[in-house]
Design an enzyme around this catalytic site. Structure first.
Site, PDB file in Angstrom:
ATOM      1  CG  HIS A 226       7.165  10.321 -27.221  1.00 17.17           C
ATOM      2  ND1 HIS A 226       5.803  10.087 -27.276  1.00 17.17           N
ATOM      3  CD2 HIS A 226       7.326  11.417 -26.436  1.00 17.17           C
ATOM      4  CE1 HIS A 226       5.176  10.990 -26.538  1.00 17.17           C
ATOM      5  NE2 HIS A 226       6.083  11.821 -26.015  1.00 17.17           N
TER       6      HIS A 226
ATOM      7  NE  ARG B 174      -0.058  15.920 -15.300  1.00 21.28           N
ATOM      8  CZ  ARG B 174       0.531  15.183 -14.374  1.00 21.28           C
ATOM      9  NH1 ARG B 174       0.000  15.094 -13.165  1.00 21.28           N
ATOM     10  NH2 ARG B 174       1.639  14.511 -14.621  1.00 21.28           N
TER      11      ARG B 174
ATOM     12  CG  ASN C   3      -2.134  15.505 -23.409  1.00 20.29           C
ATOM     13  OD1 ASN C   3      -1.163  14.778 -23.253  1.00 20.29           O
ATOM     14  ND2 ASN C   3      -3.250  15.370 -22.721  1.00 20.29           N
TER      15      ASN C   3
ATOM     16  CD  GLU D 240       7.740  15.304 -24.356  1.00 27.54           C
ATOM     17  OE1 GLU D 240       6.853  16.161 -24.223  1.00 27.54           O
ATOM     18  OE2 GLU D 240       7.532  14.151 -24.815  1.00 27.54           O
TER      19      GLU D 240
ATOM     20  NE  ARG E 207      -4.131  -1.857   1.802  1.00 34.17           N
ATOM     21  CZ  ARG E 207      -4.119  -2.904   2.619  1.00 34.17           C
ATOM     22  NH1 ARG E 207      -3.256  -2.956   3.618  1.00 34.17           N
ATOM     23  NH2 ARG E 207      -4.989  -3.864   2.449  1.00 34.17           N
TER      24      ARG E 207
ATOM     25  CE  LYS F 218      -0.776  12.316 -16.553  1.00 31.09           C
ATOM     26  NZ  LYS F 218      -0.967  12.413 -18.006  1.00 31.09           N
TER      27      LYS F 218
ATOM     28  CG  HIS G  44       0.088   9.841 -28.010  1.00 25.34           C
ATOM     29  ND1 HIS G  44      -0.596  10.495 -27.007  1.00 25.34           N
ATOM     30  CD2 HIS G  44       1.332   9.604 -27.527  1.00 25.34           C
ATOM     31  CE1 HIS G  44       0.213  10.657 -25.967  1.00 25.34           C
ATOM     32  NE2 HIS G  44       1.389  10.131 -26.265  1.00 25.34           N
TER      33      HIS G  44
ATOM     34  CE  LYS H  19       4.751  16.610 -16.203  1.00 30.29           C
ATOM     35  NZ  LYS H  19       5.024  15.326 -16.795  1.00 30.29           N
TER      36      LYS H  19
ATOM     37  CG  HIS I 114       2.101  14.653 -26.345  1.00 29.14           C
ATOM     38  ND1 HIS I 114       2.815  15.836 -26.378  1.00 29.14           N
ATOM     39  CD2 HIS I 114       2.934  13.747 -25.759  1.00 29.14           C
ATOM     40  CE1 HIS I 114       4.008  15.636 -25.824  1.00 29.14           C
ATOM     41  NE2 HIS I 114       4.106  14.388 -25.445  1.00 29.14           N
TER      42      HIS I 114
ATOM     43  CD  GLU J 276      -4.125  14.383 -18.264  1.00 35.63           C
ATOM     44  OE1 GLU J 276      -2.948  14.640 -18.472  1.00 35.63           O
ATOM     45  OE2 GLU J 276      -4.721  13.426 -18.763  1.00 35.63           O
TER      46      GLU J 276
HETATM   47  P1  NAD Z   1      13.683   4.890 -21.607  1.00 41.21           P
HETATM   48  O1  NAD Z   1      13.497   4.910 -20.163  1.00 41.21           O
HETATM   49  O2  NAD Z   1      13.367   3.647 -22.348  1.00 41.21           O
HETATM   50  O3  NAD Z   1      15.188   5.300 -21.939  1.00 41.21           O
HETATM   51  C1  NAD Z   1      15.622   5.315 -23.277  1.00 41.21           C
HETATM   52  C2  NAD Z   1      16.898   4.486 -23.463  1.00 41.21           C
HETATM   53  O4  NAD Z   1      18.009   5.207 -22.943  1.00 41.21           O
HETATM   54  C3  NAD Z   1      16.892   3.143 -22.738  1.00 41.21           C
HETATM   55  O5  NAD Z   1      17.504   2.197 -23.551  1.00 41.21           O
HETATM   56  C4  NAD Z   1      17.759   3.417 -21.510  1.00 41.21           C
HETATM   57  O6  NAD Z   1      18.380   2.263 -21.032  1.00 41.21           O
HETATM   58  C5  NAD Z   1      18.753   4.393 -22.047  1.00 41.21           C
HETATM   59  N1  NAD Z   1      19.353   5.316 -21.103  1.00 41.21           N
HETATM   60  C6  NAD Z   1      18.791   5.893 -20.016  1.00 41.21           C
HETATM   61  N2  NAD Z   1      19.617   6.792 -19.477  1.00 41.21           N
HETATM   62  C7  NAD Z   1      20.735   6.780 -20.210  1.00 41.21           C
HETATM   63  C8  NAD Z   1      21.955   7.508 -20.163  1.00 41.21           C
HETATM   64  N3  NAD Z   1      22.155   8.467 -19.248  1.00 41.21           N
HETATM   65  N4  NAD Z   1      22.904   7.239 -21.077  1.00 41.21           N
HETATM   66  C9  NAD Z   1      22.695   6.312 -22.045  1.00 41.21           C
HETATM   67  N5  NAD Z   1      21.554   5.608 -22.151  1.00 41.21           N
HETATM   68  C10 NAD Z   1      20.585   5.843 -21.248  1.00 41.21           C
HETATM   69  O7  NAD Z   1      12.844   6.047 -22.350  1.00 41.21           O
HETATM   70  P2  NAD Z   1      12.536   7.579 -21.976  1.00 41.21           P
HETATM   71  O8  NAD Z   1      12.455   8.291 -23.263  1.00 41.21           O
HETATM   72  O9  NAD Z   1      13.419   8.092 -20.926  1.00 41.21           O
HETATM   73  O10 NAD Z   1      11.072   7.500 -21.354  1.00 41.21           O
HETATM   74  C11 NAD Z   1       9.977   7.018 -22.108  1.00 41.21           C
HETATM   75  C12 NAD Z   1       8.908   6.511 -21.181  1.00 41.21           C
HETATM   76  O11 NAD Z   1       8.488   7.588 -20.343  1.00 41.21           O
HETATM   77  C13 NAD Z   1       7.681   5.992 -21.869  1.00 41.21           C
HETATM   78  O12 NAD Z   1       7.321   4.754 -21.307  1.00 41.21           O
HETATM   79  C14 NAD Z   1       6.618   7.032 -21.566  1.00 41.21           C
HETATM   80  O13 NAD Z   1       5.322   6.486 -21.499  1.00 41.21           O
HETATM   81  C15 NAD Z   1       7.071   7.564 -20.251  1.00 41.21           C
HETATM   82  N6  NAD Z   1       6.616   8.921 -19.954  1.00 41.21           N
HETATM   83  C16 NAD Z   1       5.997   9.144 -18.760  1.00 41.21           C
HETATM   84  C17 NAD Z   1       5.578  10.409 -18.411  1.00 41.21           C
HETATM   85  C18 NAD Z   1       4.963  10.649 -17.070  1.00 41.21           C
HETATM   86  O14 NAD Z   1       4.432  11.737 -16.839  1.00 41.21           O
HETATM   87  N7  NAD Z   1       5.030   9.704 -16.173  1.00 41.21           N
HETATM   88  C19 NAD Z   1       5.770  11.481 -19.291  1.00 41.21           C
HETATM   89  C20 NAD Z   1       6.404  11.229 -20.502  1.00 41.21           C
HETATM   90  C21 NAD Z   1       6.816   9.940 -20.828  1.00 41.21           C
HETATM   91 ZN    ZN Z   2       5.769  13.371 -24.655  1.00 37.13          ZN
END
Ligand code: NAD
Ligand code: ZN
Length: 361
Positions: A265, A242, A246, A186, A122, A144, A253, A228, A249, A238
């Site tokens: 992305h 918020r 988007n 972003e 929890r 999120k 998407h 942000k 997006h 949201e």
């Molecule tokens: P990711 O976490 O997959 O990282 C991208 C790649 O970079 C991976 O292969 C990782 O191992 C590598 N990596 C990470 N740090 C590194 C570094 N310092 N040096 C070299 N390689 C590195 O992808 P991301 O783009 O960071 O995040 C995408 C995810 O975030 C998606 O799942 C998306 O849905 C989510 N997201 C969430 C929110 C939210 O508000 N929670 C907002 C936007 C995106």
């Molecule tokens: Zn995004």
């Protein structure tokens, strides 16, 4: 090499600390300000080798009972299977509500660790240590959390705030150009939806951003975090406001999904932002001149401005019909009156959409 000031505090609540090469200090702050019976670094298989193991050593040198859990890198790991696998390892190691989870990685690590932290026994506290530009300016902030289901992305999740966010710009030095650009897209989004002053700063600093100039990046990341955080503080769950996050997006998407997620992305969002600006012009809100400024900046930053020919337009329109943010038959859309003045509308005319997508080929 330029040193960036440590400990830039944005505010008291879910505070964001931004610095350069300060992992020792992060360890100290965690030891001092976040006492726990166990510290579990959760990371992916790439970040583990790059930073996870050395960070684990740092925590142990401070006398902290620390351990590391890793899972295979990539979006494919953002599943309930990984949640269950992590959970059983946490149980084996005696992790309880007096323990602290540390999400060290990109958005996948952050979303997954946050989700586990929000439901394990929890809820247990967690800290975000984002290592991608995308995670530093976007996914680590706002609380999120989510995993994907076979039916779609981010369909299971919670709102759960980290105790703290530590952002070390040093991590960006090992990021690939594609991953870096994901975060840049972003940042452009914040430039367009917040104040024109930030957009102008980004326009001036395009070459420095492309070169990953640390001093400029620090300013830009700090401002992005502030924007942000500001939006989330007004509308955490949201229910309305918020949604301006988007911007770009909705079509983004649809393009991502139509490409079977082969289009990154950031690139999809770049195209989505141009499309949304185009629709804003079509609907008589935005001037053509401002639309062109947005497109020029996106192009100059190295992001795409044209939809690849391989995308059948009908496919993109169909995807838009399936968006999970849809309310009844209306899909909320973020349009612009000006740079810095976004607004949410209840759907756009199909003819405008078709025209804009056609023009972007
Ligand atoms: P990711 O976490 O997959 O990282 C991208 C790649 O970079 C991976 O292969 C990782 O191992 C590598 N990596 C990470 N740090 C590194 C570094 N310092 N040096 C070299 N390689 C590195 O992808 P991301 O783009 O960071 O995040 C995408 C995810 O975030 C998606 O799942 C998306 O849905 C989510 N997201 C969430 C929110 C939210 O508000 N929670 C907002 C936007 C995106
Ligand atoms: Zn995004």
């Amino acid at each position: 090499r330029i040193k960036v000031h440590l400990d830039k505090r944005l505010s008291e609540t879910h505070e964001i600390c931004i610095g350069y090469d300060f992992q020792d200090r992060i360890g100290l702050l965690i030891a001092k300000e976040h006492p726990a019976n166990r510290y579990v670094i959760v990371t992916d298989s790439n970040v583990s080798g790059l930073y996870g193991k050395t960070f684990l050593e740092k925590l142990r040198e401070l006398g902290l009972p620390a351990e590391l859990l890793e899972f295979p890198a990539g979006e494919g790991s953002k599943t309930m299977d990984t949640v269950l696998a992590l959970t059983s390892r946490l149980l084996e190691r005696g992790v309880d509500r007096h323990s602290l989870l540390l999400a060290l990685g990109g958005g996948v690590v952050g979303d997954l660790t946050g989700f586990v932290a929000s439901i394990y026994m929890r809820s247990v506290p967690f800290i975000q240590i984002p290592t991608t530009l995308m995670a530093q300016v976007d996914s680590s902030i706002g609380g999120k959390t989510a995993v994907n289901l076979p039916q779609g992305k981010n369909l299971l999740g919670t709102f759960y705030q980290p105790k703290r966010i530590f952002t070390d710009l040093k991590f960006l030095e090992t990021l690939s150009d594609d991953e870096y650009l994901n975060g840049v897209a972003e940042i452009v989004k914040y430039g367009v939806i917040d104040e024109p002053g930030f957009f102008e700063l980004l326009e001036r600093e395009v070459p420095a951003i492309r070169e990953r100039n640390l001093e400029v990046l620090k300013k830009v990341i700090e401002q992005s975090c502030r924007i942000k955080k500001g939006v989330v503080e007004i509308d955490e769950q949201e229910s309305g406001f918020r949604r301006i996050l988007n911007y770009g997006h909705t079509i983004g998407h649809a393009l991502e999904a139509s490409s079977n997620f082969t289009l990154a992305h950031g690139k999809a969002v770049a195209l989505g932002m141009i499309a949304a600006s185009g629709i804003s012009v079509q609907s008589g809100y935005l001037s053509l001149e401002e639309r062109d400024r947005i497109e020029n900046m996106i192009r100059d930053l190295g992001l795409p401005v044209r939809i690849p020919e391989s995308f059948p337009q009908s496919n993109v329109l169909e995807r838009l019909q399936m968006d999970k943010k849809k309310e009844g038959s209306e899909l909320p859309f973020v349009l612009l009156k000006k740079i810095g003045i976004p607004f949410i509308t209840k759907g756009v005319e199909k003819s405008h959409l078709e025209k804009v997508l056609e023009e972007m080929k």
